[in-house]
Design a protein around this motif. Structure first.
Motif, PDB file in Angstrom:
ATOM      1  N   ALA B  16       0.947  -1.187  -0.049  1.00  0.00           N
ATOM      2  CA  ALA B  16       0.076   0.063  -0.020  1.00  0.00           C
ATOM      3  C   ALA B  16       0.855   1.286  -0.028  1.00  0.00           C
ATOM      4  O   ALA B  16       0.609   2.181  -0.771  1.00  0.00           O
ATOM      5  CB  ALA B  16      -0.880   0.055   1.259  1.00  0.00           C
ATOM      6  N   CYS B  19       2.234   2.132  -3.428  1.00  0.00           N
ATOM      7  CA  CYS B  19       1.215   2.534  -4.350  1.00  0.00           C
ATOM      8  C   CYS B  19       0.892   3.986  -4.054  1.00  0.00           C
ATOM      9  O   CYS B  19       0.731   4.868  -4.613  1.00  0.00           O
ATOM     10  CB  CYS B  19      -0.099   1.900  -4.117  1.00  0.00           C
ATOM     11  SG  CYS B  19       0.006   0.078  -4.672  1.00  0.00           S
ATOM     12  N   ARG B  22       3.409   6.079  -5.397  1.00  0.00           N
ATOM     13  CA  ARG B  22       3.363   6.141  -7.094  1.00  0.00           C
ATOM     14  C   ARG B  22       2.178   6.952  -7.335  1.00  0.00           C
ATOM     15  O   ARG B  22       2.221   7.763  -8.389  1.00  0.00           O
ATOM     16  CB  ARG B  22       3.435   4.748  -7.264  1.00  0.00           C
ATOM     17  CG  ARG B  22       3.813   4.867  -8.822  1.00  0.00           C
ATOM     18  CD  ARG B  22       3.935   3.202  -9.431  1.00  0.00           C
ATOM     19  NE  ARG B  22       4.485   2.443  -8.217  1.00  0.00           N
ATOM     20  CZ  ARG B  22       3.438   1.278  -8.091  1.00  0.00           C
ATOM     21  NH1 ARG B  22       2.426   0.974  -8.359  1.00  0.00           N
ATOM     22  NH2 ARG B  22       4.068   0.325  -7.158  1.00  0.00           N
ATOM     23  N   ARG B  23       1.136   6.949  -6.573  1.00  0.00           N
ATOM     24  CA  ARG B  23      -0.071   7.330  -7.351  1.00  0.00           C
ATOM     25  C   ARG B  23      -0.878   8.302  -6.284  1.00  0.00           C
ATOM     26  O   ARG B  23      -1.861   8.986  -6.776  1.00  0.00           O
ATOM     27  CB  ARG B  23      -0.997   6.339  -7.587  1.00  0.00           C
ATOM     28  CG  ARG B  23      -0.503   5.256  -8.404  1.00  0.00           C
ATOM     29  CD  ARG B  23      -0.964   5.227  -9.862  1.00  0.00           C
ATOM     30  NE  ARG B  23      -2.341   4.253  -9.794  1.00  0.00           N
ATOM     31  CZ  ARG B  23      -2.418   2.867 -10.204  1.00  0.00           C
ATOM     32  NH1 ARG B  23      -1.366   2.335 -10.395  1.00  0.00           N
ATOM     33  NH2 ARG B  23      -3.661   2.418  -9.966  1.00  0.00           N
ATOM     34  N   THR B  28      -5.109   5.560  -4.741  1.00  0.00           N
ATOM     35  CA  THR B  28      -4.469   4.396  -4.350  1.00  0.00           C
ATOM     36  C   THR B  28      -5.749   3.327  -4.100  1.00  0.00           C
ATOM     37  O   THR B  28      -6.623   3.531  -3.334  1.00  0.00           O
ATOM     38  CB  THR B  28      -3.596   4.284  -3.202  1.00  0.00           C
ATOM     39  OG1 THR B  28      -2.517   4.763  -3.539  1.00  0.00           O
ATOM     40  CG2 THR B  28      -3.540   2.772  -2.695  1.00  0.00           C
ATOM     41  N   THR B  29      -5.618   2.277  -4.800  1.00  0.00           N
ATOM     42  CA  THR B  29      -6.853   1.186  -4.610  1.00  0.00           C
ATOM     43  C   THR B  29      -6.402   0.046  -3.708  1.00  0.00           C
ATOM     44  O   THR B  29      -5.254  -0.415  -3.718  1.00  0.00           O
ATOM     45  CB  THR B  29      -6.935   0.769  -6.251  1.00  0.00           C
ATOM     46  OG1 THR B  29      -7.891   1.848  -6.808  1.00  0.00           O
ATOM     47  CG2 THR B  29      -7.893  -0.527  -6.229  1.00  0.00           C
ATOM     48  N   ASP B  32      -4.812  -2.513  -6.149  1.00  0.00           N
ATOM     49  CA  ASP B  32      -3.399  -2.160  -6.281  1.00  0.00           C
ATOM     50  C   ASP B  32      -2.587  -2.525  -5.153  1.00  0.00           C
ATOM     51  O   ASP B  32      -1.447  -3.234  -5.452  1.00  0.00           O
ATOM     52  CB  ASP B  32      -3.206  -0.615  -6.514  1.00  0.00           C
ATOM     53  CG  ASP B  32      -3.921  -0.031  -7.707  1.00  0.00           C
ATOM     54  OD1 ASP B  32      -4.068  -1.047  -8.543  1.00  0.00           O
ATOM     55  OD2 ASP B  32      -4.203   1.003  -7.809  1.00  0.00           O
ATOM     56  N   ALA B  33      -2.934  -2.205  -3.880  1.00  0.00           N
ATOM     57  CA  ALA B  33      -2.126  -2.746  -2.880  1.00  0.00           C
ATOM     58  C   ALA B  33      -1.855  -4.100  -2.683  1.00  0.00           C
ATOM     59  O   ALA B  33      -0.893  -4.756  -2.430  1.00  0.00           O
ATOM     60  CB  ALA B  33      -2.679  -1.926  -1.506  1.00  0.00           C
ATOM     61  N   GLN B  36       0.362  -5.482  -5.352  1.00  0.00           N
ATOM     62  CA  GLN B  36       1.677  -4.909  -5.107  1.00  0.00           C
ATOM     63  C   GLN B  36       2.152  -5.694  -4.075  1.00  0.00           C
ATOM     64  O   GLN B  36       3.493  -6.385  -3.844  1.00  0.00           O
ATOM     65  CB  GLN B  36       1.853  -3.579  -4.459  1.00  0.00           C
ATOM     66  CG  GLN B  36       3.233  -2.745  -4.283  1.00  0.00           C
ATOM     67  CD  GLN B  36       3.903  -2.646  -5.612  1.00  0.00           C
ATOM     68  OE1 GLN B  36       3.160  -2.497  -6.620  1.00  0.00           O
ATOM     69  NE2 GLN B  36       5.142  -2.606  -5.514  1.00  0.00           N
TER      70      GLN B  36
END
Lengths: 209, 209, 209, 209
Positions: B16, B19, B22-23, B28-29, B32-33, B36
């Motif tokens: 997390a 992410c 990065r975003r 952050t989703t 995504d987390a 990752q």
DNA sequence: CACTAAACGAGACGGTACGTCCCGTCTTGAA
DNA sequence: TTCAAGACGGGACGTACCGTCTCGTTTAGTG
């Protein structure tokens, strides 16, 4: 309805503001804001092409400006540095404390707000310092005290106290005057230069005269 | 993969965190987390039943603690107040500046962060002041200077400078030492008490000695 | 609910079909179809990534196949060309007439449907002709009549009559048999080859024997 | 612009027509049509109060009438049934094939057009048959052939062939003449009654003479 | 020739549907 | 059991049109 003829953009800002106050930043919906403003969702996007993000930012900026406008009105007739600081501290602290949106956000959005200090604080410190400088210039400062360093110091301490007053009650004029005299200005202006008639504080001081 | 045997919770936090770096926070989703972290979305919800919100908060808290842990390691061998302030300012400022997540958040989430000052600042000021007090107690303070007022003052100025250094470069040891000596401690400790051998600054001071 | 275990895709098709029957093609909403199928809108998009368009097409294709499947079941036991044509005409006409969606579309979508004949008709004519050819092959055709030309002719006339029966009532077995005998097959099969026992029609014929 | 003084309604129809030709029926927007016509959207609604639907219908009707007008001009000087059928087939087929809007619609709107056959086809068949009847009346028909049945038959086959010519190239006069002679009229008019001088076809026939 | 009336361009608005994205729940099957 | 995989309901987002409406501005047409 009477609100119908006010510019739409402002109505939307107010609607969004009300929603943020009620539900917090993250839970505020474009739909909610639109309904609150008595406007269709499409119209919100017409006025804020950036969508939700632009709208939220605009609300924050809008309140930000409103605060400083009122603060300026509160201060621009002050005749001494003491008055500026006292009124400023009291007004800012009361605004902060009463500010419904802030209070709501504080309990609703934990952990989102630690940052932003860097970018924004820099500007705010500079602004406040710039505002204070001319007042300081009219005073006889203690030996070795630089006007710009002093206003920087005052700006930082003032902002810090507004955000976190610690044991001071900034909405009490007595305490605030005492704070200004003994803590903020004691190390800067020559003793007795102004307000020398005020009674001595029983509290200690942060920096020696 | 070698990371597979580390506790899942920590892997998720790191995913997390990456992410967010990065975003940005808002983009952050959970998906995504999870990806990752090499973990399924369901597992995230098992470890953070509060969902996205709890996850984000946990990430923030995690980094928060990590920062203070490191700060403590940096400072707990310091032998003088000067050293504490110098190292602390430099370390904190560098951390803040290098902190990728913060930087990403700063450019990504404008306008979310003005608040939070009240609740959190109060605690942070108190904590920093509490940390500084014992150091101050070992010094000969100038007449009329109260230890608690002084540590409060130092805490506020320190935090303010970390967030908004103004014209000071806190990552330069020379400048930082100069700042500590001439601006922060000048009005507090007796002249020459410590570090008296250092050359005089050519800058003015904020508060008179 | 009992419908819950049938494949979602089919439930959605049926829901969409019901909506089209009720409101017409153009007014049918993805939302409507989803609700009718007892499914969320998102699920519709999961099964039909092309969205509304793909869904509508799928419904049309679905009904199209259903019709031809049933038609095949109706015809594949027929033992004579006369039976094939009679049953086919009757079944197709009744299907067309009873088809709720078609009827709804016919009154709802005026002017959208003139085209499509070219592309689709070509295929349908070929298909029907291909289906009829083997039946024709078992008959003694009149001199100079080509099997493929004849099946092409039968396919075209059949389709035309299904769509626009004119004065014939294709749902009346008597009339249909008469039509097949006197109009469709009279010019093709040798007189008396089959069904020679049937009474002569009092109507004229389109093409001479 | 030169088009500016032509009646607005017609300009709008043409604009809409152009858009349909370019993007298909479903994707054609009132806005597009208006822009194409050099007219504001409001004006479209002034001329077509029924909005988009009325506009689209009007375009279809407009083209429909235009086609039949031209077809009439093409045919009303024909002096024999053969000529009528040959010219009609060729003209209609070429119109259909060249018709940009139709072609666009065919690739753009799959599955919308299967229906509409019932209502409309009935009318068209009747119309074509009615047009052909007087021509047929001037011929010596084969024994037992009824004029109305024959014209109905001709109408159906003609329409079917226009939509789906199969292996015939209706834009080739030779082939078309051959088709008319050997397939359409062979079973109807007395052999040699007209055009008897033409060479015999090598193709089979659908219905015997 | 001014003046009115109609047609128009421009554009804001409420509303509806679209297609997308994400959340949080749940089920299933494999390790 | 624990987890990966993934279907699902729900809900908000941002976009695109639709149809309505209100403004000014031509543009005729008429007194």
């Amino acid at each position: 309805m009477g609100q119908a003829d006010r510019p739409a953009r402002e109505r939307i800002l107010e609607g969004a503001y009300a929603c943020v106050a009620r539900r917090g930043l993250a839970k505020t919906t474009v739909e909610d804001a639109a309904r609150q403003a008595g406007v269709s969702r499409a119209t919100v996007y017409r006025h804020f092409p950036g969508g939700r993000e632009e709208l939220i930012d605009a609300v924050v900026l809008w309140q930000f400006l409103r605060f400083f406008t009122r603060l300026y009105e509160e201060l621009h007739h002050a005749r001494s540095l003491h008055q500026v600081l006292e009124r400023g501290l009291t007004f800012a602290r009361r605004s902060l404390r009463q500010h419904e949106v802030l209070q709501r956000v504080l309990v609703t959005e934990p952990g989102v707000l630690l940052p932003k200090l860097t970018t924004e604080m820099e500007r705010v410190v500079a602004m406040v310092a710039g505002f204070l400088t001319p007042y300081l210039a009219r005073y006889a400062l203690r030996d070795g005290v630089d006007v710009h360093e002093a206003s920087d110091y005052l700006a930082r301490m003032t902002l810090s106290l507004i955000c976190a007053p610690g044991s001071w009650d900034l909405e009490d004029p007595e305490q605030t005057a005492e704070l200004v005299r003994s803590q903020l200005l004691a190390g800067i202006v020559r003793a007795g230069a102004v307000d020398g008639s005020r009674p001595r504080s029983t509290r200690g001081t942060a920096v020696a005269r």
